[in-house]
Design a protein around this motif. Structure first.
Motif, PDB file in Angstrom:
ATOM      1  N   THR A 149       1.015  -1.134  -0.083  1.00 56.12           N
ATOM      2  CA  THR A 149      -0.008   0.171   0.058  1.00 56.12           C
ATOM      3  C   THR A 149       0.868   1.334  -0.035  1.00 56.12           C
ATOM      4  O   THR A 149       0.650   2.124  -0.627  1.00 56.12           O
ATOM      5  N   GLN A 150       1.974   1.383   0.904  1.00 56.16           N
ATOM      6  CA  GLN A 150       2.901   2.241   0.911  1.00 56.16           C
ATOM      7  C   GLN A 150       3.630   2.578  -0.512  1.00 56.16           C
ATOM      8  O   GLN A 150       3.646   3.838  -0.919  1.00 56.16           O
ATOM      9  N   ASN A 151       3.917   1.490  -1.147  1.00 52.56           N
ATOM     10  CA  ASN A 151       4.653   1.584  -2.447  1.00 52.56           C
ATOM     11  C   ASN A 151       3.664   2.201  -3.476  1.00 52.56           C
ATOM     12  O   ASN A 151       4.001   3.062  -4.119  1.00 52.56           O
ATOM     13  N   TRP A 152       2.361   1.561  -3.372  1.00 52.65           N
ATOM     14  CA  TRP A 152       1.433   2.434  -4.455  1.00 52.65           C
ATOM     15  C   TRP A 152       1.137   3.465  -4.137  1.00 52.65           C
ATOM     16  O   TRP A 152       1.082   4.508  -5.064  1.00 52.65           O
ATOM     17  N   ILE A 153       1.026   3.911  -2.968  1.00 59.66           N
ATOM     18  CA  ILE A 153       0.750   5.651  -2.548  1.00 59.66           C
ATOM     19  C   ILE A 153       2.019   6.305  -3.029  1.00 59.66           C
ATOM     20  O   ILE A 153       1.949   7.472  -3.926  1.00 59.66           O
ATOM     21  N   GLU A 154       3.045   5.770  -2.823  1.00 58.33           N
ATOM     22  CA  GLU A 154       4.454   6.569  -3.198  1.00 58.33           C
ATOM     23  C   GLU A 154       4.579   6.839  -4.803  1.00 58.33           C
ATOM     24  O   GLU A 154       4.821   7.636  -5.501  1.00 58.33           O
ATOM     25  N   GLY A 155       4.069   5.536  -5.548  1.00 54.45           N
ATOM     26  CA  GLY A 155       4.125   5.655  -7.008  1.00 54.45           C
ATOM     27  C   GLY A 155       3.193   6.684  -7.326  1.00 54.45           C
ATOM     28  O   GLY A 155       3.450   7.478  -8.524  1.00 54.45           O
ATOM     29  N   ILE A 156       1.791   6.796  -6.763  1.00 56.38           N
ATOM     30  CA  ILE A 156       1.027   7.530  -7.634  1.00 56.38           C
ATOM     31  C   ILE A 156       1.126   9.046  -7.330  1.00 56.38           C
ATOM     32  O   ILE A 156       0.950   9.984  -8.107  1.00 56.38           O
ATOM     33  N   LEU A 157       1.824   9.265  -6.022  1.00 59.51           N
ATOM     34  CA  LEU A 157       2.324  10.546  -5.690  1.00 59.51           C
ATOM     35  C   LEU A 157       3.439  11.252  -6.508  1.00 59.51           C
ATOM     36  O   LEU A 157       3.602  12.173  -6.811  1.00 59.51           O
ATOM     37  N   ARG A 158       4.239  10.061  -6.954  1.00 62.77           N
ATOM     38  CA  ARG A 158       5.487  10.516  -7.643  1.00 62.77           C
ATOM     39  C   ARG A 158       5.227  10.769  -9.207  1.00 62.77           C
ATOM     40  O   ARG A 158       5.664  11.286  -9.669  1.00 62.77           O
ATOM     41  N   HIS A 159       4.236   9.721  -9.640  1.00 56.39           N
ATOM     42  CA  HIS A 159       4.034   9.643 -10.947  1.00 56.39           C
ATOM     43  C   HIS A 159       2.635   9.838 -11.523  1.00 56.39           C
ATOM     44  O   HIS A 159       2.502   9.858 -12.874  1.00 56.39           O
ATOM     45  N   GLY A 160       1.735   9.854 -10.816  1.00 54.06           N
ATOM     46  CA  GLY A 160       0.455  10.011 -11.250  1.00 54.06           C
ATOM     47  C   GLY A 160      -0.231  11.283 -11.260  1.00 54.06           C
ATOM     48  O   GLY A 160       0.390  12.113 -10.827  1.00 54.06           O
ATOM     49  N   GLY A 161      -1.579  11.246 -11.485  1.00 60.19           N
ATOM     50  CA  GLY A 161      -2.411  12.526 -11.579  1.00 60.19           C
ATOM     51  C   GLY A 161      -2.688  13.150  -9.930  1.00 60.19           C
ATOM     52  O   GLY A 161      -2.759  14.330 -10.000  1.00 60.19           O
ATOM     53  N   ILE A 162      -2.493  12.369  -9.209  1.00 57.62           N
ATOM     54  CA  ILE A 162      -2.609  12.551  -7.812  1.00 57.62           C
ATOM     55  C   ILE A 162      -1.622  13.555  -7.112  1.00 57.62           C
ATOM     56  O   ILE A 162      -1.638  14.468  -6.357  1.00 57.62           O
ATOM     57  N   LYS A 163      -0.489  13.536  -7.905  1.00 59.54           N
ATOM     58  CA  LYS A 163       0.610  14.559  -7.490  1.00 59.54           C
ATOM     59  C   LYS A 163       0.266  15.931  -7.792  1.00 59.54           C
ATOM     60  O   LYS A 163       0.350  16.747  -6.827  1.00 59.54           O
ATOM     61  N   THR A 164      -0.672  16.241  -8.608  1.00 59.86           N
ATOM     62  CA  THR A 164      -1.020  17.621  -8.743  1.00 59.86           C
ATOM     63  C   THR A 164      -2.108  17.674  -7.684  1.00 59.86           C
ATOM     64  O   THR A 164      -1.875  19.024  -7.153  1.00 59.86           O
ATOM     65  N   ASP A 165      -2.774  16.813  -7.049  1.00 58.07           N
ATOM     66  CA  ASP A 165      -3.614  17.300  -5.888  1.00 58.07           C
ATOM     67  C   ASP A 165      -2.865  17.421  -4.554  1.00 58.07           C
ATOM     68  O   ASP A 165      -3.196  18.286  -3.879  1.00 58.07           O
ATOM     69  N   ALA A 166      -1.726  16.937  -4.609  1.00 61.49           N
ATOM     70  CA  ALA A 166      -1.008  16.656  -3.523  1.00 61.49           C
ATOM     71  C   ALA A 166      -0.156  18.386  -3.334  1.00 61.49           C
ATOM     72  O   ALA A 166       0.057  18.861  -2.173  1.00 61.49           O
ATOM     73  N   ILE A 167       0.161  18.859  -4.704  1.00 60.23           N
ATOM     74  CA  ILE A 167       0.964  20.012  -4.711  1.00 60.23           C
ATOM     75  C   ILE A 167      -0.140  21.055  -4.562  1.00 60.23           C
ATOM     76  O   ILE A 167       0.219  22.082  -3.555  1.00 60.23           O
ATOM     77  N   ILE A 168      -1.299  20.984  -4.846  1.00 61.27           N
ATOM     78  CA  ILE A 168      -2.536  22.083  -4.394  1.00 61.27           C
ATOM     79  C   ILE A 168      -2.684  21.963  -2.851  1.00 61.27           C
ATOM     80  O   ILE A 168      -2.874  23.031  -2.081  1.00 61.27           O
ATOM     81  N   LEU A 169      -2.722  20.650  -2.247  1.00 56.26           N
ATOM     82  CA  LEU A 169      -2.910  20.721  -1.025  1.00 56.26           C
ATOM     83  C   LEU A 169      -2.169  21.269  -0.099  1.00 56.26           C
ATOM     84  O   LEU A 169      -2.105  21.917   0.796  1.00 56.26           O
TER      85      LEU A 169
END
Length: 81
Positions: free
Chosen positions: A44-64
């Motif tokens: 789960t941690q690996n999956w979350i790290e992957g989407i934060l580094r390479h996925g569209g959720i990265k944009t959400d994290a930047i805005i947050l």
């Protein structure tokens, strides 16, 4: 103090309806679980790290990150045009 208009703009940015329509998504977590790619804490941690580094959720994290920074120190808020 933050104006009502600024808060409304921020709420729009963080809404699941922005910018593509009123629906929610999980970035494929259900599929990752169903295909046994996510099955324990480490995967789960690996999956979350992957989407934060390479996925569209990265944009959400930047805005947050900017939203939290602006809450803590309003002078650090980016210009909302």
């Amino acid at each position: 103090m933050t104006s009502t208009a600024d808060v409304q703009k921020l709420m729009t940015w963080l809404s699941p309806a922005f910018p593509v329509g009123a629906f929610a998504w999980s970035a494929g977590l259900e599929t990752a679980i169903a295909t046994n790619q996510v099955y324990d804490t480490a995967s789960t941690q690996n999956w979350i790290e992957g989407i934060l580094r390479h996925g569209g959720i990265k944009t959400d994290a930047i805005i947050l990150r900017y939203a939290i920074g602006a809450y803590d120190d309003p002078s650090q808020a980016p210009s909302i045009g």
